[in-house]
Design a protein around this motif. Structure first.
Motif, PDB file in Angstrom:
ATOM      1  N   ASN A 149      39.326 -19.427 -48.103  1.00 19.94           N
ATOM      2  CA  ASN A 149      38.299 -18.390 -48.136  1.00 19.94           C
ATOM      3  C   ASN A 149      38.869 -16.991 -48.348  1.00 19.94           C
ATOM      4  O   ASN A 149      38.148 -16.005 -48.209  1.00 19.94           O
ATOM      5  CB  ASN A 149      37.489 -18.421 -46.822  1.00 19.94           C
ATOM      6  N   ARG A 150      40.146 -16.896 -48.654  1.00 19.59           N
ATOM      7  CA  ARG A 150      40.735 -15.576 -48.881  1.00 19.59           C
ATOM      8  C   ARG A 150      40.248 -14.968 -50.193  1.00 19.59           C
ATOM      9  O   ARG A 150      39.918 -15.688 -51.135  1.00 19.59           O
ATOM     10  CB  ARG A 150      42.259 -15.691 -48.913  1.00 19.59           C
ATOM     11  N   LYS A 151      40.219 -13.652 -50.239  1.00 19.65           N
ATOM     12  CA  LYS A 151      39.834 -12.966 -51.466  1.00 19.65           C
ATOM     13  C   LYS A 151      40.955 -13.109 -52.489  1.00 19.65           C
ATOM     14  O   LYS A 151      42.128 -13.045 -52.156  1.00 19.65           O
ATOM     15  CB  LYS A 151      39.578 -11.481 -51.185  1.00 19.65           C
ATOM     16  N   LYS A 152      40.545 -13.310 -53.742  1.00 21.98           N
ATOM     17  CA  LYS A 152      41.548 -13.475 -54.790  1.00 21.98           C
ATOM     18  C   LYS A 152      41.051 -12.838 -56.085  1.00 21.98           C
ATOM     19  O   LYS A 152      39.849 -12.684 -56.304  1.00 21.98           O
ATOM     20  CB  LYS A 152      41.887 -14.941 -55.028  1.00 21.98           C
ATOM     21  N   VAL A 153      42.009 -12.499 -56.921  1.00 16.84           N
ATOM     22  CA  VAL A 153      41.731 -11.905 -58.222  1.00 16.84           C
ATOM     23  C   VAL A 153      42.486 -12.711 -59.268  1.00 16.84           C
ATOM     24  O   VAL A 153      43.682 -12.988 -59.115  1.00 16.84           O
ATOM     25  CB  VAL A 153      42.174 -10.425 -58.272  1.00 16.84           C
ATOM     26  N   LYS A 154      41.774 -13.093 -60.334  1.00 18.71           N
ATOM     27  CA  LYS A 154      42.417 -13.874 -61.394  1.00 18.71           C
ATOM     28  C   LYS A 154      43.270 -12.945 -62.262  1.00 18.71           C
ATOM     29  O   LYS A 154      42.782 -11.963 -62.818  1.00 18.71           O
ATOM     30  CB  LYS A 154      41.374 -14.572 -62.252  1.00 18.71           C
ATOM     31  N   VAL A 155      44.545 -13.289 -62.346  1.00 20.77           N
ATOM     32  CA  VAL A 155      45.483 -12.487 -63.143  1.00 20.77           C
ATOM     33  C   VAL A 155      45.612 -13.051 -64.550  1.00 20.77           C
ATOM     34  O   VAL A 155      45.676 -12.317 -65.534  1.00 20.77           O
ATOM     35  CB  VAL A 155      46.866 -12.438 -62.458  1.00 20.77           C
ATOM     36  N   GLN A 156      45.643 -14.372 -64.653  1.00 21.58           N
ATOM     37  CA  GLN A 156      45.805 -15.013 -65.954  1.00 21.58           C
ATOM     38  C   GLN A 156      44.956 -16.274 -66.001  1.00 21.58           C
ATOM     39  O   GLN A 156      44.879 -17.020 -65.031  1.00 21.58           O
ATOM     40  CB  GLN A 156      47.281 -15.359 -66.198  1.00 21.58           C
ATOM     41  N   TYR A 186      46.508 -16.513 -59.791  1.00 20.59           N
ATOM     42  CA  TYR A 186      45.629 -15.714 -58.941  1.00 20.59           C
ATOM     43  C   TYR A 186      46.473 -14.850 -58.014  1.00 20.59           C
ATOM     44  O   TYR A 186      47.574 -15.249 -57.612  1.00 20.59           O
ATOM     45  CB  TYR A 186      44.702 -16.611 -58.106  1.00 20.59           C
ATOM     46  N   LYS A 187      45.917 -13.704 -57.680  1.00 25.38           N
ATOM     47  CA  LYS A 187      46.552 -12.819 -56.708  1.00 25.38           C
ATOM     48  C   LYS A 187      45.686 -12.835 -55.452  1.00 25.38           C
ATOM     49  O   LYS A 187      44.542 -12.377 -55.471  1.00 25.38           O
ATOM     50  CB  LYS A 187      46.667 -11.409 -57.267  1.00 25.38           C
ATOM     51  N   PHE A 188      46.224 -13.371 -54.363  1.00 24.97           N
ATOM     52  CA  PHE A 188      45.474 -13.530 -53.129  1.00 24.97           C
ATOM     53  C   PHE A 188      45.690 -12.317 -52.214  1.00 24.97           C
ATOM     54  O   PHE A 188      46.738 -11.654 -52.266  1.00 24.97           O
ATOM     55  CB  PHE A 188      45.891 -14.796 -52.398  1.00 24.97           C
ATOM     56  N   GLU A 189      44.705 -12.083 -51.410  1.00 27.59           N
ATOM     57  CA  GLU A 189      44.798 -10.997 -50.438  1.00 27.59           C
ATOM     58  C   GLU A 189      45.827 -11.349 -49.365  1.00 27.59           C
ATOM     59  O   GLU A 189      45.819 -12.461 -48.837  1.00 27.59           O
ATOM     60  CB  GLU A 189      43.425 -10.755 -49.799  1.00 27.59           C
ATOM     61  N   THR A 190      46.695 -10.420 -49.066  1.00 26.79           N
ATOM     62  CA  THR A 190      47.708 -10.681 -48.037  1.00 26.79           C
ATOM     63  C   THR A 190      47.044 -10.764 -46.676  1.00 26.79           C
ATOM     64  O   THR A 190      46.233  -9.919 -46.311  1.00 26.79           O
ATOM     65  CB  THR A 190      48.758  -9.563 -48.039  1.00 26.79           C
ATOM     66  N   LYS A 191      47.413 -11.796 -45.950  1.00 28.93           N
ATOM     67  CA  LYS A 191      46.813 -12.026 -44.635  1.00 28.93           C
ATOM     68  C   LYS A 191      47.948 -12.137 -43.627  1.00 28.93           C
ATOM     69  O   LYS A 191      48.847 -12.953 -43.762  1.00 28.93           O
ATOM     70  CB  LYS A 191      45.984 -13.318 -44.659  1.00 28.93           C
ATOM     71  N   ARG A 192      47.887 -11.299 -42.605  1.00 26.50           N
ATOM     72  CA  ARG A 192      48.938 -11.293 -41.606  1.00 26.50           C
ATOM     73  C   ARG A 192      48.750 -12.452 -40.649  1.00 26.50           C
ATOM     74  O   ARG A 192      47.665 -12.688 -40.116  1.00 26.50           O
ATOM     75  CB  ARG A 192      48.882  -9.984 -40.828  1.00 26.50           C
ATOM     76  N   LYS A 193      49.802 -13.220 -40.477  1.00 24.15           N
ATOM     77  CA  LYS A 193      49.751 -14.362 -39.558  1.00 24.15           C
ATOM     78  C   LYS A 193      50.151 -13.943 -38.169  1.00 24.15           C
ATOM     79  O   LYS A 193      51.130 -13.216 -37.983  1.00 24.15           O
ATOM     80  CB  LYS A 193      50.676 -15.480 -40.067  1.00 24.15           C
ATOM     81  N   ARG A 194      49.420 -14.428 -37.199  1.00 22.75           N
ATOM     82  CA  ARG A 194      49.700 -14.070 -35.807  1.00 22.75           C
ATOM     83  C   ARG A 194      50.722 -15.024 -35.201  1.00 22.75           C
ATOM     84  O   ARG A 194      50.799 -16.165 -35.564  1.00 22.75           O
ATOM     85  CB  ARG A 194      48.420 -14.108 -34.979  1.00 22.75           C
TER      86      ARG A 194
END
Length: 255
Positions: free
Chosen positions: A230-237, A247-255
């Motif tokens: 369910n992470r936000k992503k942007v298609k690069v190619q 795809y470029k996914f949104e960086t998500k900090r892991k706890r």
């Protein structure tokens, strides 16, 4: 004799159907027998179809089940096929991820198996004359510039000038003098070995292409698996035939 003459087709008159009279031209073409036959056949075909459907409806079993009932719905008295997004989900997202993981593992296993076969084939072949292979360099050192100008490669390698460009099997002049020229049987065996070697190189090329295609399939399955998050992503190619989508996914900090 007169009756026979009357029976001859060559002497008979051709009876043509009359055309539309002039004063009725505004009504269009006059229907001929062939037009009537086509219209009658079409009418009877439709009547037979309606009779068969009416009989099928009368003899229908109300308790009968068929699988089309699941994928269709009744709208205004008409059966309409459901779209894929309207159908009930038969698998959960977790189950889909497991299925994709299993598919990816299977393809990766086949790719590794293909890579091992490629290494085995490369071990049996020297790849001396393979296309695209980087040519080896043999450097000779001399003391003066005059020696560079008068340098004779065939003399330095102690072989015939015609054999200088050969990568392998380059006999010396002494070997050419002492060894006899091979006979017809030896030539046939050499030709057979050459054919076998050519076949092996062809198999190696096919396996390399197959391994590359499997690698692309693994990348595409992995991309589809990552898209289920369910992470936000942007298609690069965009996805291509020889490469997966990027795809470029949104960086998500892991706890």
């Amino acid at each position: 004799m007169s009756s026979f003459r009357k029976a001859l087709k060559s002497r008979q008159r051709n009876h043509h159907e009359r055309s539309q009279p002039g004063f009725r031209n505004h009504l269009g073409l006059l229907e001929k027998k062939k037009d009537y036959k086509l219209r009658a056949e079409d009418y009877h075909k439709k009547q037979n179809t309606l009779s068969a459907l009416r009989k099928k409806a009368l003899e229908k079993n109300p308790d009968e089940f068929y699988h089309k009932m699941i994928s269709t719905k009744l709208k205004d008295g008409v059966h309409i096929a459901k779209r894929k997004d309207e159908e009930e989900e038969e698998m959960t997202e977790e189950q889909k991820k497991v299925m994709r993981t299993q598919d990816m593992k299977y393809v990766e296993m086949k790719r590794v198996s293909e890579a091992k076969k490629i290494e085995r084939l490369k071990g049996g072949l020297h790849l001396l004359n393979a296309e695209g292979k980087q040519k080896n360099k043999h450097t000779f050192f001399v003391d003066t510039k005059e020696e560079v100008k008068s340098f004779d490669l065939a003399k330095r390698l102690n072989t015939a000038p015609e054999l200088v460009d050969r990568v392998y099997n380059r006999p010396t002049l002494q070997t050419l003098k002492t060894k006899s020229i091979m006979g017809a049987t030896d030539k046939r065996s050499v030709q057979k070995i050459h054919r076998q070697s050519k076949h092996q190189y062809k198999m190696l090329s096919q396996r390399i292409d197959r391994e590359k295609k499997m690698f692309v399939i693994v990348e595409k399955i992995q991309t589809r698996k990552d898209l289920q998050d369910n992470r936000k992503k942007v298609k690069v190619q965009k996805e291509k035939q020889n490469s997966a989508a990027i795809y470029k996914f949104e960086t998500k900090r892991k706890r």
